[in-house]
Enzyme design. Structure first.
Site, PDB file in Angstrom:
ATOM      1  N   TYR A 142       0.821  -1.218   0.000  1.00 44.56           N
ATOM      2  CA  TYR A 142       0.000   0.000   0.000  1.00 44.56           C
ATOM      3  C   TYR A 142       0.853   1.266   0.000  1.00 44.56           C
ATOM      4  O   TYR A 142       0.409   2.320  -0.432  1.00 44.56           O
ATOM      5  CB  TYR A 142      -0.917   0.037   1.235  1.00 44.56           C
ATOM      6  CG  TYR A 142      -2.253  -0.619   1.034  1.00 44.56           C
ATOM      7  CD1 TYR A 142      -2.339  -1.954   0.644  1.00 44.56           C
ATOM      8  CD2 TYR A 142      -3.436   0.080   1.230  1.00 44.56           C
ATOM      9  CE1 TYR A 142      -3.563  -2.563   0.469  1.00 44.56           C
ATOM     10  CE2 TYR A 142      -4.670  -0.524   1.058  1.00 44.56           C
ATOM     11  CZ  TYR A 142      -4.723  -1.848   0.670  1.00 44.56           C
ATOM     12  OH  TYR A 142      -5.942  -2.443   0.494  1.00 44.56           O
ATOM     13  N   LYS A 192       3.145 -15.222   1.857  1.00 47.26           N
ATOM     14  CA  LYS A 192       3.483 -16.068   0.710  1.00 47.26           C
ATOM     15  C   LYS A 192       4.994 -16.276   0.713  1.00 47.26           C
ATOM     16  O   LYS A 192       5.712 -15.829  -0.192  1.00 47.26           O
ATOM     17  CB  LYS A 192       3.012 -15.403  -0.596  1.00 47.26           C
ATOM     18  CG  LYS A 192       1.512 -15.474  -0.810  1.00 47.26           C
ATOM     19  CD  LYS A 192       1.050 -16.857  -1.278  1.00 47.26           C
ATOM     20  CE  LYS A 192       1.459 -17.112  -2.722  1.00 47.26           C
ATOM     21  NZ  LYS A 192       1.048 -18.482  -3.164  1.00 47.26           N
ATOM     22  N   ASP A 225      -2.865 -17.897   0.285  1.00 49.03           N
ATOM     23  CA  ASP A 225      -3.884 -18.473  -0.615  1.00 49.03           C
ATOM     24  C   ASP A 225      -4.566 -19.665   0.063  1.00 49.03           C
ATOM     25  O   ASP A 225      -5.792 -19.791   0.062  1.00 49.03           O
ATOM     26  CB  ASP A 225      -3.284 -18.848  -1.977  1.00 49.03           C
ATOM     27  CG  ASP A 225      -2.073 -19.767  -1.872  1.00 49.03           C
ATOM     28  OD1 ASP A 225      -1.480 -19.893  -0.783  1.00 49.03           O
ATOM     29  OD2 ASP A 225      -1.713 -20.382  -2.909  1.00 49.03           O
ATOM     30  N   ASP A 249      -6.412  -7.131   3.633  1.00 51.08           N
ATOM     31  CA  ASP A 249      -7.545  -6.488   2.964  1.00 51.08           C
ATOM     32  C   ASP A 249      -8.443  -7.556   2.341  1.00 51.08           C
ATOM     33  O   ASP A 249      -9.656  -7.570   2.535  1.00 51.08           O
ATOM     34  CB  ASP A 249      -7.005  -5.522   1.901  1.00 51.08           C
ATOM     35  CG  ASP A 249      -8.119  -4.769   1.200  1.00 51.08           C
ATOM     36  OD1 ASP A 249      -9.054  -4.320   1.879  1.00 51.08           O
ATOM     37  OD2 ASP A 249      -8.052  -4.641  -0.038  1.00 51.08           O
ATOM     38  N   ASP A 253     -12.225  -9.302   3.953  1.00 51.95           N
ATOM     39  CA  ASP A 253     -13.500  -9.288   3.221  1.00 51.95           C
ATOM     40  C   ASP A 253     -14.080 -10.699   3.136  1.00 51.95           C
ATOM     41  O   ASP A 253     -15.292 -10.898   3.265  1.00 51.95           O
ATOM     42  CB  ASP A 253     -13.324  -8.718   1.803  1.00 51.95           C
ATOM     43  CG  ASP A 253     -13.664  -7.224   1.736  1.00 51.95           C
ATOM     44  OD1 ASP A 253     -13.566  -6.548   2.773  1.00 51.95           O
ATOM     45  OD2 ASP A 253     -14.028  -6.742   0.638  1.00 51.95           O
TER      46      ASP A 253
END
Ligand code: IPM
Ligand code: MG
Length: 368
Positions: A142, A192, A225, A249, A253
Site C-alpha cells: 500500500y 506467501k 492463498d 484487505d 472481506d
C-alpha cells in the site's frame, strides 16, 4: 475531569446515515451511563474534496492527531473515479492510517446466531464463529516505494513495491499475540513465503517474536492463498490471524462475508500509546460507502455502531459497556429486526437505518 474527545468523520455515501445512528448511541451513553464525550465532526473523502479540494485537510489531520479516538464512516463514490490518484477519497483514509501510524487493524469476524442462515456457507460451518484478523495497516504494498506508472521502452509499466522492515513485522505480531492471550490462545500467520522474500522475513520475525516473548501462544503459519481456502472450508479452526496489509484487505472481506453481511462488521485501527496511555485509534466499519443505496435510509448501521463498541473497549477501557452495546445489537437481531442487507428474498418490509438505530436504543434501555 475533562471528557474524552471523539472526532467523527462521516465521509461519503452511507457514511453520514450510519454515523447519525452512532451519534444517538453516543448520546445515550452520555445520558444513561455517565460516559460523556466531547464530539466534533469534520470532513473526509469526497465530502472533504468537495469543500477543500483535498480528501483530508491539514486541519482535520491535525485534529485527528489530538483526539482520543477517531470514528470514521466510509469514503468513496463513483463521482470521484476520474480524479487524480492523489485526490481520490481513499487517499484521505490512507493518510489518516499512515500519519497516525495505526499499524494494527483489528477486524473481528463474529457470526451472530440469528444470522447463521445468511452466510453463503452452511450454518454449521459459521454458527458461533469468532475470529480476529489482525491486518498490518501502515506498510507493505500500500505504501512501498518505488510506485507509479512509468514509461519503459515503447510501453508503460505499473509498479508497486511490497516492503516490510523487521520492526514493522515485530510490532504487529506482538499485537496479535497479545490479543490471542485474551482469547483462545492461537495465532495463525499468513504470507506467501513460497514466492516472496518479504514473506520469508515475515515468517521468520513472527516466529522469533513468538519464541522469545509468547511461547504460551500456539503459533502456526499458512500461505495466504491456502489461508483463504481454509477460511471458507472450516473457519472455526482459527482464533487470531495475523497478516500483511494487502492479504489482510482480501482475507478480511472473505471473513466478513462468512458472517452473512458486510453490514455487521466493525474494525479498530490502533497505533502506539499516546501520552495519556490510550493508543492512537481510528474506528470504522469494514463496509464501504455503498453509493448504490446512499441517501435512501436503507443502510445497516450495525457495523458502525459495533465500531463504537470497539472504541469503548480499546480506547476507553469500558469493556462492560462495550459488551452491553454488542448484546443490544445481538438482541435486536434475535428479535428479527432486519435491514435490507439482512433479509432473504421472501421477507417482509425491511427496517430502515433509523428503525435499526431505534431498536438498538430500545435494547440499551432494556439493559439497564
Ligand atoms: C478497507 C478498504 C480500504 C483498503 C480502501 C477503501 C482504501 O478496502 O479498509 O478494507 O483497501 O484498505
Ligand atoms: Mg478492504
Amino acid at each position: 475531569m475533562t471528557n474524552p474527545t471523539l472526532l467523527i468523520l462521516p465521509g461519503d455515501g452511507i457514511g453520514p446515515e450510519v454515523m447519525a445512528e452512532v451519534r444517538r448511541i453516543i448520546d445515550w451513553f452520555g445520558a444513561k451511563r455517565g460516559l460523556a464525550f466531547d464530539v466534533t465532526e469534520d470532513l473526509v473523502g469526497g465530502a472533504a474534496y468537495d469543500v477543500h479540494g483535498v480528501p483530508l485537510s491539514d486541519e482535520t489531520m491535525a485534529k485527528a492527531q489530538e483526539v482520543d479516538a477517531v470514528l470514521l464512516g466510509a469514503v468513496g463514490g463513483p463521482q470521484y473515479d476520474t480524479l487524480d490518484f492523489s485526490l481520490k477519497p481513499e487517499r484521505g483514509l490512507l493518510r489518516l492510517r499512515k500519519e497516525m501510524d495505526l499499524f494494527a487493524n483489528l477486524r473481528p469476524a463474529q457470526c451472530f446466531d440469528a444470522l447463521a442462515d445468511f452466510s453463503s456457507l452452511k450454518p454449521e460451518v459459521v454458527a458461533g464463529l469468532d475470529i480476529m484478523i489482525v491486518r498490518e495497516l501502515t506498510s507493505g504494498v500500500y505504501f512501498g516505494e518505488p510506485r507509479g506508472i512509468f514509461e519503459e521502452g515503447n510501453e508503460r509499466v505499473g509498479i508497486n513495491t511490497q516492503r516490510y522492515t523487521e520492526s514493522e513485522i515485530d510490532r504487529v505480531a506482538r499485537a496479535a499475540f497479545e490479543l490471542a492471550k485474551k482469547r483462545a490462545g492461537k495465532v495463525c500467520s499468513m504470507e506467501k513465503a513460497n514466492v516472496m522474500e518479504s514473506g520469508i522475513l515475515w515468517r521468520e520475525v513472527v516466529q522469533k517474536v513468538h519464541d522469545e516473548s509468547y511461547p504460551e501462544v500456539e503459533l502456526s503459519h499458512m500461505y495466504a492463498d491456502a489461508g483463504g481456502m481454509q477460511l471458507c472450508r472450516w473457519p472455526k479452526q482459527f482464533d487470531v490471524i495475523v497478516t500483511d496489509n494487502l492479504f489482510g484487505d482480501l482475507l478480511s472481506d472473505v471473513a466478513a462475508m462468512l458472517t452473512g453481511s458486510l453490514g455487521m462488521l466493525p474494525s479498530a485501527s490502533l497505533g502506539a500509546p499516546m501520552a495519556n496511555g490510550r493508543p492512537k485509534a481510528l474506528y470504522e466499519p469494514v463496509h464501504g460507502s455503498a453509493p448504490d443505496i446512499a441517501g435512501q435510509g436503507k443502510a445497516n448501521p450495525c457495523a458502525c455502531i459495533l465500531s463504537f463498541a470497539m472504541a469503548l473497549r480499546y480506547s476507553f477501557d469500558q469493556g462492560d459497556e462495550a459488551t452491553r452495546l454488542e448484546k443490544a445489537v445481538e438482541t435486536v437481531l434475535a428479535d428479527g429486526v432486519r435491514t435490507a442487507d439482512l433479509m432473504q428474498a421472501e421477507g417482509g418490509a425491511p427496517a430502515s437505518t433509523r428503525q435499526m438505530g431505534d431498536a438498538v436504543l430500545a435494547a440499551l434501555d432494556a439493559s439497564l
